[in-house]
Design a protein around this motif. Structure first.
Motif, PDB file in Angstrom:
ATOM      1  N   GLN A  22       0.845  -1.191   0.000  1.00  0.00           N
ATOM      2  CA  GLN A  22       0.000   0.000   0.000  1.00  0.00           C
ATOM      3  C   GLN A  22       0.880   1.241   0.000  1.00  0.00           C
ATOM      4  OE1 GLN A  22      -3.102   0.008   2.929  1.00  0.00           O
ATOM      5  NE2 GLN A  22      -3.983   1.943   2.227  1.00  0.00           N
ATOM      6  N   VAL A  23       0.585   2.182  -0.908  1.00  0.00           N
ATOM      7  CA  VAL A  23       1.417   3.379  -1.044  1.00  0.00           C
ATOM      8  C   VAL A  23       0.660   4.664  -0.704  1.00  0.00           C
ATOM      9  CG1 VAL A  23       3.048   2.381  -2.682  1.00  0.00           C
ATOM     10  CG2 VAL A  23       0.936   3.429  -3.532  1.00  0.00           C
ATOM     11  N   THR A  40       4.214  18.853  -0.844  1.00  0.00           N
ATOM     12  CA  THR A  40       5.603  18.570  -0.551  1.00  0.00           C
ATOM     13  C   THR A  40       5.702  17.447   0.457  1.00  0.00           C
ATOM     14  OG1 THR A  40       7.717  19.590   0.052  1.00  0.00           O
ATOM     15  CG2 THR A  40       5.795  20.235   1.339  1.00  0.00           C
ATOM     16  N   GLY A  41       6.906  16.930   0.645  1.00  0.00           N
ATOM     17  CA  GLY A  41       7.139  15.821   1.556  1.00  0.00           C
ATOM     18  C   GLY A  41       8.373  15.064   1.125  1.00  0.00           C
ATOM     19  N   PRO A  42       8.849  14.131   1.940  1.00  0.00           N
ATOM     20  CA  PRO A  42      10.068  13.381   1.623  1.00  0.00           C
ATOM     21  C   PRO A  42       9.923  12.560   0.347  1.00  0.00           C
ATOM     22  CG  PRO A  42       9.391  13.048   3.921  1.00  0.00           C
ATOM     23  CD  PRO A  42       8.256  13.735   3.230  1.00  0.00           C
ATOM     24  N   SER A  43      11.061  12.223  -0.249  1.00  0.00           N
ATOM     25  CA  SER A  43      11.051  11.313  -1.395  1.00  0.00           C
ATOM     26  C   SER A  43      10.435   9.985  -0.981  1.00  0.00           C
ATOM     27  CB  SER A  43      12.477  11.082  -1.903  1.00  0.00           C
ATOM     28  OG  SER A  43      13.033  12.282  -2.393  1.00  0.00           O
ATOM     29  N   GLY A  44       9.607   9.427  -1.869  1.00  0.00           N
ATOM     30  CA  GLY A  44       8.971   8.155  -1.578  1.00  0.00           C
ATOM     31  C   GLY A  44       7.732   8.254  -0.718  1.00  0.00           C
ATOM     32  N   SER A  45       7.254   9.465  -0.478  1.00  0.00           N
ATOM     33  CA  SER A  45       6.092   9.619   0.403  1.00  0.00           C
ATOM     34  C   SER A  45       4.767   9.452  -0.324  1.00  0.00           C
ATOM     35  CB  SER A  45       6.135  10.990   1.093  1.00  0.00           C
ATOM     36  OG  SER A  45       6.134  12.045   0.138  1.00  0.00           O
ATOM     37  N   GLY A  46       4.788   9.355  -1.667  1.00  0.00           N
ATOM     38  CA  GLY A  46       3.558   9.125  -2.422  1.00  0.00           C
ATOM     39  C   GLY A  46       3.065  10.318  -3.218  1.00  0.00           C
ATOM     40  N   LYS A  47       3.838  11.399  -3.232  1.00  0.00           N
ATOM     41  CA  LYS A  47       3.389  12.622  -3.899  1.00  0.00           C
ATOM     42  C   LYS A  47       3.170  12.405  -5.400  1.00  0.00           C
ATOM     43  CE  LYS A  47       6.973  15.069  -2.874  1.00  0.00           C
ATOM     44  NZ  LYS A  47       7.774  13.901  -2.396  1.00  0.00           N
ATOM     45  N   THR A 202       6.772  19.550  -5.195  1.00  0.00           N
ATOM     46  CA  THR A 202       8.122  20.105  -5.183  1.00  0.00           C
ATOM     47  C   THR A 202       8.834  19.826  -3.872  1.00  0.00           C
ATOM     48  OG1 THR A 202       9.420  22.101  -5.643  1.00  0.00           O
ATOM     49  CG2 THR A 202       7.497  22.370  -4.240  1.00  0.00           C
ATOM     50  N   HIS A 203      10.178  19.835  -3.950  1.00  0.00           N
ATOM     51  CA  HIS A 203      11.029  19.872  -2.764  1.00  0.00           C
ATOM     52  C   HIS A 203      11.669  21.259  -2.626  1.00  0.00           C
ATOM     53  CE1 HIS A 203      11.155  15.380  -3.272  1.00  0.00           C
ATOM     54  NE2 HIS A 203      11.083  15.452  -1.959  1.00  0.00           N
ATOM     55  N   ASP A 204      11.343  22.157  -3.545  1.00  0.00           N
ATOM     56  CA  ASP A 204      12.028  23.440  -3.661  1.00  0.00           C
ATOM     57  C   ASP A 204      11.378  24.481  -2.744  1.00  0.00           C
ATOM     58  OD1 ASP A 204      13.371  25.705  -4.424  1.00  0.00           O
ATOM     59  OD2 ASP A 204      13.119  25.384  -6.579  1.00  0.00           O
ATOM     60  N   ASN A 205      11.989  24.738  -1.594  1.00  0.00           N
ATOM     61  CA  ASN A 205      11.435  25.705  -0.639  1.00  0.00           C
ATOM     62  C   ASN A 205      11.433  27.133  -1.174  1.00  0.00           C
ATOM     63  OD1 ASN A 205      10.960  23.729   1.261  1.00  0.00           O
ATOM     64  ND2 ASN A 205      12.865  24.073   2.377  1.00  0.00           N
ATOM     65  N   ARG A 206      12.190  27.372  -2.259  1.00  0.00           N
ATOM     66  CA  ARG A 206      12.305  28.739  -2.786  1.00  0.00           C
ATOM     67  C   ARG A 206      11.047  29.195  -3.509  1.00  0.00           C
ATOM     68  NH1 ARG A 206      17.561  27.349  -6.271  1.00  0.00           N
ATOM     69  NH2 ARG A 206      16.008  25.814  -6.939  1.00  0.00           N
ATOM     70  N   ILE A 207      10.136  28.272  -3.829  1.00  0.00           N
ATOM     71  CA  ILE A 207       8.972  28.653  -4.636  1.00  0.00           C
ATOM     72  C   ILE A 207       7.657  28.524  -3.873  1.00  0.00           C
ATOM     73  CG2 ILE A 207      10.158  27.993  -6.763  1.00  0.00           C
ATOM     74  CD1 ILE A 207       8.385  25.460  -6.807  1.00  0.00           C
ATOM     75  N   LEU A 208       7.737  28.276  -2.571  1.00  0.00           N
ATOM     76  CA  LEU A 208       6.523  28.034  -1.796  1.00  0.00           C
ATOM     77  C   LEU A 208       5.580  29.229  -1.767  1.00  0.00           C
ATOM     78  CD1 LEU A 208       7.975  26.089   1.270  1.00  0.00           C
ATOM     79  CD2 LEU A 208       7.065  25.180  -0.878  1.00  0.00           C
ATOM     80  N   ASN A 216       1.124  18.701   2.902  1.00  0.00           N
ATOM     81  CA  ASN A 216       2.298  17.890   3.200  1.00  0.00           C
ATOM     82  C   ASN A 216       1.935  16.413   3.214  1.00  0.00           C
ATOM     83  OD1 ASN A 216       3.696  20.340   3.762  1.00  0.00           O
ATOM     84  ND2 ASN A 216       2.805  20.318   5.811  1.00  0.00           N
ATOM     85  N   MET A 217       2.823  15.598   2.654  1.00  0.00           N
ATOM     86  CA  MET A 217       2.604  14.153   2.632  1.00  0.00           C
ATOM     87  C   MET A 217       3.792  13.440   3.252  1.00  0.00           C
ATOM     88  SD  MET A 217       1.584  11.684  -0.570  1.00  0.00           S
ATOM     89  CE  MET A 217      -0.153  12.066  -0.471  1.00  0.00           C
ATOM     90  N   GLU A 218       3.508  12.443   4.087  1.00  0.00           N
ATOM     91  CA  GLU A 218       4.535  11.590   4.672  1.00  0.00           C
ATOM     92  C   GLU A 218       4.031  10.155   4.690  1.00  0.00           C
ATOM     93  OE1 GLU A 218       5.754  12.874   8.525  1.00  0.00           O
ATOM     94  OE2 GLU A 218       6.263  14.915   7.874  1.00  0.00           O
ATOM     95  N   ASP A 219       4.880   9.243   4.219  1.00  0.00           N
ATOM     96  CA  ASP A 219       4.563   7.803   4.266  1.00  0.00           C
ATOM     97  C   ASP A 219       3.180   7.491   3.700  1.00  0.00           C
ATOM     98  OD1 ASP A 219       7.029   7.282   5.540  1.00  0.00           O
ATOM     99  OD2 ASP A 219       6.166   7.772   7.490  1.00  0.00           O
ATOM    100  N   GLY A 220       2.841   8.146   2.585  1.00  0.00           N
ATOM    101  CA  GLY A 220       1.580   7.844   1.916  1.00  0.00           C
ATOM    102  C   GLY A 220       0.356   8.468   2.532  1.00  0.00           C
ATOM    103  N   ARG A 221       0.564   9.351   3.512  1.00  0.00           N
ATOM    104  CA  ARG A 221      -0.563  10.002   4.181  1.00  0.00           C
ATOM    105  C   ARG A 221      -0.420  11.520   4.109  1.00  0.00           C
ATOM    106  NH1 ARG A 221       0.442   5.326   7.175  1.00  0.00           N
ATOM    107  NH2 ARG A 221      -1.436   4.135   7.750  1.00  0.00           N
ATOM    108  N   LEU A 222      -1.540  12.213   3.934  1.00  0.00           N
ATOM    109  CA  LEU A 222      -1.534  13.666   4.059  1.00  0.00           C
ATOM    110  C   LEU A 222      -1.521  14.007   5.541  1.00  0.00           C
ATOM    111  CD1 LEU A 222      -4.070  14.895   1.334  1.00  0.00           C
ATOM    112  CD2 LEU A 222      -1.579  15.043   1.287  1.00  0.00           C
ATOM    113  N   VAL A 223      -0.503  14.767   5.956  1.00  0.00           N
ATOM    114  CA  VAL A 223      -0.379  15.098   7.374  1.00  0.00           C
ATOM    115  C   VAL A 223      -0.757  16.545   7.653  1.00  0.00           C
ATOM    116  CG1 VAL A 223       1.341  13.333   7.823  1.00  0.00           C
ATOM    117  CG2 VAL A 223       2.095  15.593   7.068  1.00  0.00           C
ATOM    118  N   ASN A 224      -0.898  17.338   6.602  1.00  0.00           N
ATOM    119  CA  ASN A 224      -1.308  18.733   6.770  1.00  0.00           C
ATOM    120  C   ASN A 224      -1.837  19.223   5.438  1.00  0.00           C
ATOM    121  OD1 ASN A 224      -1.583  21.452   7.513  1.00  0.00           O
ATOM    122  ND2 ASN A 224       0.496  21.911   6.829  1.00  0.00           N
TER     123      ASN A 224
END
Length: 240
Positions: A22-23, A40-47, A202-208, A216-224
């Motif tokens: 499950q992703v 945004t979120g870590p690589s592999g988080s499901g974005k 994106t991972h680019d904080n310069r364009i937020l 925000n997404m982490e481990d396949g879940r929206l956390v915010n």
């Protein structure tokens, strides 16, 4: 306000049987028409997986995923093709065809619109390249363009059909700071002019700061899922 994307209890899996993984887990997200949302979120988080599902590049499996009023969960290949007529997709690596000129690459964004004549396609493609500042590069091949220019061609291809929804996967990843800012400002300006919705990964904080909202997404879940208006609160919740 009318919704461009409405996602409820969405789950997604890769693989079959004992290898199934499950992703995405219980995704709930609503995006208003005309809104610019950054995910945004870590690589592999499901974005990217969520982005491809919203873009109709694969069929959602469980829950509800409505995009521009069409349900894409368990959609057929034909249904997904029809849905993509209303989307513009910008890939991280621009995905230009090296054997085609800038004009020909942009024209590909109109191939799903058979009612347009060849002349109309040529004219609209040239006008779009003019808008992104490449009016003097119509007949250049990708190998003769800089990274920023290639991404501008990709943006022109995504926007030439005047889509109702633009999905962008790390559009500034391969660009320097100035080129990345220019590309995102261009997306923001053209999308606002055309009245379309943007969902950008994106991972680019310069364009937020271009976002109306940050999710925000982490481990396949929206956390915010952020607030629904542009402001410091959404950015603080991401970076703090």
């Amino acid at each position: 306000m009318t919704l461009a994307i409405s996602i409820h209890d969405l789950n997604h899996y890769f693989g079959q049987g004992q290898l199934q993984k499950q992703v995405l887990f219980d995704i709930n997200l609503e995006i208003n028409k005309g809104e610019i949302v950054i995910m945004t979120g870590p690589s592999g988080s499901g974005k990217t997986t969520l982005l491809t599902l919203a873009g109709g590049l694969r069929s959602a499996q469980s829950g509800s995923l409505q995009v521009l009023g069409q349900e894409l969960c368990s959609a057929t290949a034909q249904h997904l093709t029809e849905a993509r007529r209303h989307h513009g997709y910008i890939f991280q690596a621009h995905n230009l065809h090296s054997s085609l000129t800038a004009l020909q690459n942009v024209r590909m964004g109109l191939e799903l619109h058979p009612k347009l004549s060849t002349t109309e396609m040529q004219t609209r493609s040239a006008e779009m390249l003019e808008q992104v500042g490449l009016g003097n590069r119509l007949n250049y091949y990708p190998d003769d363009l800089s990274g920023g220019q290639k991404q501008r061609v990709a943006i022109a291809r995504a926007l030439v059909s005047h889509p109702q929804l633009v999905l962008a996967d790390e559009p500034t990843a391969a660009l320097d700071s100035k080129s990345g800012r220019d590309v995102v400002n261009l997306m923001q300006t053209l999308a606002k002019e055309q009245g379309c919705t943007i969902l950008l990964v994106t991972h680019d904080n310069r364009i937020l700061d271009v976002a109306d909202r940050i999710v925000n997404m982490e481990d396949g879940r929206l956390v915010n899922v952020g607030s629904t208006s542009r402001g410091d609160a959404g950015i603080t919740s991401l970076t703090g």
